[in-house]
Scaffold this motif. Structure first.
Motif, PDB file in Angstrom:
ATOM      1  N   ARG A 155     -10.275  -9.120   1.525  1.00 38.65           N
ATOM      2  CA  ARG A 155      -9.900  -8.026   0.622  1.00 38.65           C
ATOM      3  C   ARG A 155      -8.844  -8.482  -0.366  1.00 38.65           C
ATOM      4  NH1 ARG A 155     -10.438  -5.397   5.651  1.00 38.65           N
ATOM      5  NH2 ARG A 155      -8.205  -5.041   5.994  1.00 38.65           N
ATOM      6  N   HIS A 156      -7.877  -9.224   0.131  1.00 35.60           N
ATOM      7  CA  HIS A 156      -6.809  -9.704  -0.750  1.00 35.60           C
ATOM      8  C   HIS A 156      -7.329 -10.719  -1.773  1.00 35.60           C
ATOM      9  CE1 HIS A 156      -2.963  -8.441   1.644  1.00 35.60           C
ATOM     10  NE2 HIS A 156      -3.783  -7.434   1.393  1.00 35.60           N
ATOM     11  N   ALA A 157      -8.294 -11.527  -1.380  1.00 41.71           N
ATOM     12  CA  ALA A 157      -8.868 -12.493  -2.324  1.00 41.71           C
ATOM     13  C   ALA A 157      -9.543 -11.767  -3.484  1.00 41.71           C
ATOM     14  CB  ALA A 157      -9.869 -13.396  -1.603  1.00 41.71           C
ATOM     15  N   PHE A 158     -10.211 -10.660  -3.173  1.00 38.54           N
ATOM     16  CA  PHE A 158     -10.864  -9.871  -4.224  1.00 38.54           C
ATOM     17  C   PHE A 158      -9.835  -9.242  -5.158  1.00 38.54           C
ATOM     18  CE2 PHE A 158     -12.706  -5.997  -5.983  1.00 38.54           C
ATOM     19  CZ  PHE A 158     -13.926  -6.446  -6.466  1.00 38.54           C
ATOM     20  N   ILE A 159      -8.825  -8.619  -4.575  1.00 33.26           N
ATOM     21  CA  ILE A 159      -7.788  -7.961  -5.366  1.00 33.26           C
ATOM     22  C   ILE A 159      -7.058  -8.978  -6.245  1.00 33.26           C
ATOM     23  CG2 ILE A 159      -5.561  -6.760  -5.203  1.00 33.26           C
ATOM     24  CD1 ILE A 159      -6.724  -5.382  -2.651  1.00 33.26           C
ATOM     25  N   LYS A 160      -6.820 -10.147  -5.696  1.00 34.53           N
ATOM     26  CA  LYS A 160      -6.127 -11.198  -6.444  1.00 34.53           C
ATOM     27  C   LYS A 160      -6.882 -11.578  -7.717  1.00 34.53           C
ATOM     28  CE  LYS A 160      -4.587 -16.020  -6.006  1.00 34.53           C
ATOM     29  NZ  LYS A 160      -4.534 -17.206  -5.105  1.00 34.53           N
ATOM     30  N   ASN A 161      -8.216 -11.571  -7.655  1.00 34.11           N
ATOM     31  CA  ASN A 161      -9.026 -12.111  -8.747  1.00 34.11           C
ATOM     32  C   ASN A 161      -9.721 -11.080  -9.623  1.00 34.11           C
ATOM     33  OD1 ASN A 161      -8.593 -14.902  -8.124  1.00 34.11           O
ATOM     34  ND2 ASN A 161      -9.964 -14.672  -6.380  1.00 34.11           N
ATOM     35  N   HIS A 162      -9.649  -9.801  -9.251  1.00 37.26           N
ATOM     36  CA  HIS A 162     -10.388  -8.786  -9.995  1.00 37.26           C
ATOM     37  C   HIS A 162      -9.440  -7.714 -10.533  1.00 37.26           C
ATOM     38  CE1 HIS A 162     -13.551 -10.760  -7.690  1.00 37.26           C
ATOM     39  NE2 HIS A 162     -14.384 -10.340  -8.630  1.00 37.26           N
ATOM     40  N   MET A 183       0.039 -11.716 -12.582  1.00 39.47           N
ATOM     41  CA  MET A 183       0.750 -10.604 -11.968  1.00 39.47           C
ATOM     42  C   MET A 183       1.046 -10.899 -10.496  1.00 39.47           C
ATOM     43  SD  MET A 183      -0.587  -6.667 -11.757  1.00 39.47           S
ATOM     44  CE  MET A 183      -0.855  -6.581 -13.523  1.00 39.47           C
ATOM     45  N   PRO A 184       2.244 -10.553 -10.021  1.00 36.41           N
ATOM     46  CA  PRO A 184       2.548 -10.745  -8.595  1.00 36.41           C
ATOM     47  C   PRO A 184       1.566  -9.986  -7.703  1.00 36.41           C
ATOM     48  CG  PRO A 184       4.537 -10.205  -9.830  1.00 36.41           C
ATOM     49  CD  PRO A 184       3.388  -9.990 -10.763  1.00 36.41           C
ATOM     50  N   MET A 185       1.233 -10.560  -6.568  1.00 42.61           N
ATOM     51  CA  MET A 185       0.275  -9.945  -5.661  1.00 42.61           C
ATOM     52  C   MET A 185       0.725  -8.550  -5.220  1.00 42.61           C
ATOM     53  SD  MET A 185      -2.685 -10.428  -4.381  1.00 42.61           S
ATOM     54  CE  MET A 185      -3.730  -9.675  -3.134  1.00 42.61           C
ATOM     55  N   GLU A 186       2.028  -8.379  -5.032  1.00 42.37           N
ATOM     56  CA  GLU A 186       2.538  -7.078  -4.608  1.00 42.37           C
ATOM     57  C   GLU A 186       2.210  -6.000  -5.632  1.00 42.37           C
ATOM     58  OE1 GLU A 186       4.273  -9.868  -4.778  1.00 42.37           O
ATOM     59  OE2 GLU A 186       4.510 -10.333  -2.637  1.00 42.37           O
ATOM     60  N   GLU A 187       2.285  -6.354  -6.898  1.00 43.10           N
ATOM     61  CA  GLU A 187       1.977  -5.399  -7.955  1.00 43.10           C
ATOM     62  C   GLU A 187       0.480  -5.074  -7.977  1.00 43.10           C
ATOM     63  OE1 GLU A 187       2.736  -2.853 -11.220  1.00 43.10           O
ATOM     64  OE2 GLU A 187       4.052  -3.766  -9.720  1.00 43.10           O
ATOM     65  N   LYS A 188      -0.360  -6.086  -7.749  1.00 44.61           N
ATOM     66  CA  LYS A 188      -1.810  -5.862  -7.708  1.00 44.61           C
ATOM     67  C   LYS A 188      -2.176  -4.918  -6.564  1.00 44.61           C
ATOM     68  CE  LYS A 188      -2.857 -10.470  -9.556  1.00 44.61           C
ATOM     69  NZ  LYS A 188      -3.477 -11.789  -9.286  1.00 44.61           N
ATOM     70  N   LEU A 189      -1.595  -5.142  -5.405  1.00 48.05           N
ATOM     71  CA  LEU A 189      -1.870  -4.281  -4.256  1.00 48.05           C
ATOM     72  C   LEU A 189      -1.446  -2.846  -4.543  1.00 48.05           C
ATOM     73  CD1 LEU A 189      -0.719  -6.667  -1.387  1.00 48.05           C
ATOM     74  CD2 LEU A 189      -3.070  -5.969  -1.863  1.00 48.05           C
TER      75      LEU A 189
END
Length: 276
Positions: A155-162, A183-189
């Protein structure tokens, strides 16, 4: 039904009879399709094999699995098609379908008609791109039920790239430089979580209106273009399937019948039972 309406639709009914499926094709060694369930390009291949009634194995890749596709074809990509009896592996959905539909070991050749170049449908797809990214992408990972997203890393890999709209890929992913690290991963989540928490009603209203537009473009409940089932259907249905992950969408009658018919014909399920 008035005689006027009967006359109006008589020729359409005659020209839109269901696709006649060939006999079941079961090779001694079954072909394998490596896919992500949500990926419309992967769905194209699954749908074509199903329509041609070719028994095959579906291998769902985890979204963060880089070694498996890299070992098969040299990079992280899907779909990947394997014919074990030949030791043959290839990528690119349209090339895979062309191969399968041109070899008589996979049934009658040329069963799926060529694409007709429907500019109206292509324009419609482009017009809903941002709307569907906004609605679909958070739901893919939020369900936790799609095979490629069964684990947190996937799930995190998808969020990181999309990216989610209004962000574009360069500002979301970055380019690996100090000047643009992304963008920082925390912001993407956080953005994905916020997208799921928002009231979808305004976006659903827009989507429902767009589906009414599309309903008028679809030729019949059996195929979207005049002449019979074609690559137009392979592409359109594979994209529309993703909409079924969105709860409370109002499908026009003909378009919903089209979705159901092609799903049954191609033996590819939709997401209605897990819609969010």
């Amino acid at each position: 039904v008035s005689s006027t309406n009967t006359n109006l639709y008589a020729s359409t009914t005659e020209a839109s009879s269901p696709f006649v499926q060939g006999s079941r094709i079961i090779r001694d060694e079954l072909p394998i399709v490596y896919v992500y369930d949500h990926c419309p390009f992967c769905v194209r291949v699954r749908l074509a094999l199903g329509i041609k009634n070719v028994k095959h194995n579906v291998h769902f890749l985890q979204n963060d699995d880089i070694p498996t596709p890299t070992k098969l074809i040299g990079k992280k990509i899907a779909p990947i098609f394997s014919i074990p009896e030949d030791g043959f592996i290839m990528g690119e959905s349209l090339d895979i379908i062309a191969k399968v539909d041109s070899e008589d070991r996979f049934g009658t050749t040329g069963q799926i008609l060529p694409a007709t170049g429907r500019k109206d449908i292509k324009a419609w797809q482009k017009s809903v791109q941002i709307l569907l990214r906004t609605l679909q992408r958070p739901r893919y990972v939020a369900t936790g039920l799609l095979p490629e997203f069964q684990q947190l890393d996937g799930r995190h890999a998808f969020i990181k790239n999309h990216q989610l709209p209004p962000y574009e890929k360069p500002e979301w992913k970055g380019d690996g430089t100090d000047e643009n690290p992304g963008m920082p991963m925390e912001e993407k989540l956080k953005l994905y979580a916020e997208a799921m928490s928002k009231d979808p009603a305004p976006l659903l209203e827009d989507l429902n209106a767009k589906l009414i537009e599309l309903d008028d473009m679809v030729f019949s409940e059996h195929h979207c273009s005049e002449g019979g089932l074609s690559m137009d259907d392979i592409d359109l249905w594979s994209r529309l399937r993703s909409i079924t992950i969105i709860k409370d969408v109002q499908w026009p009658a003909k378009l919903r019948a089209y979705m159901n018919n092609i799903s049954a014909l191609g033996d590819v399920p939709m997401y209605d039972q897990m819609a969010l």
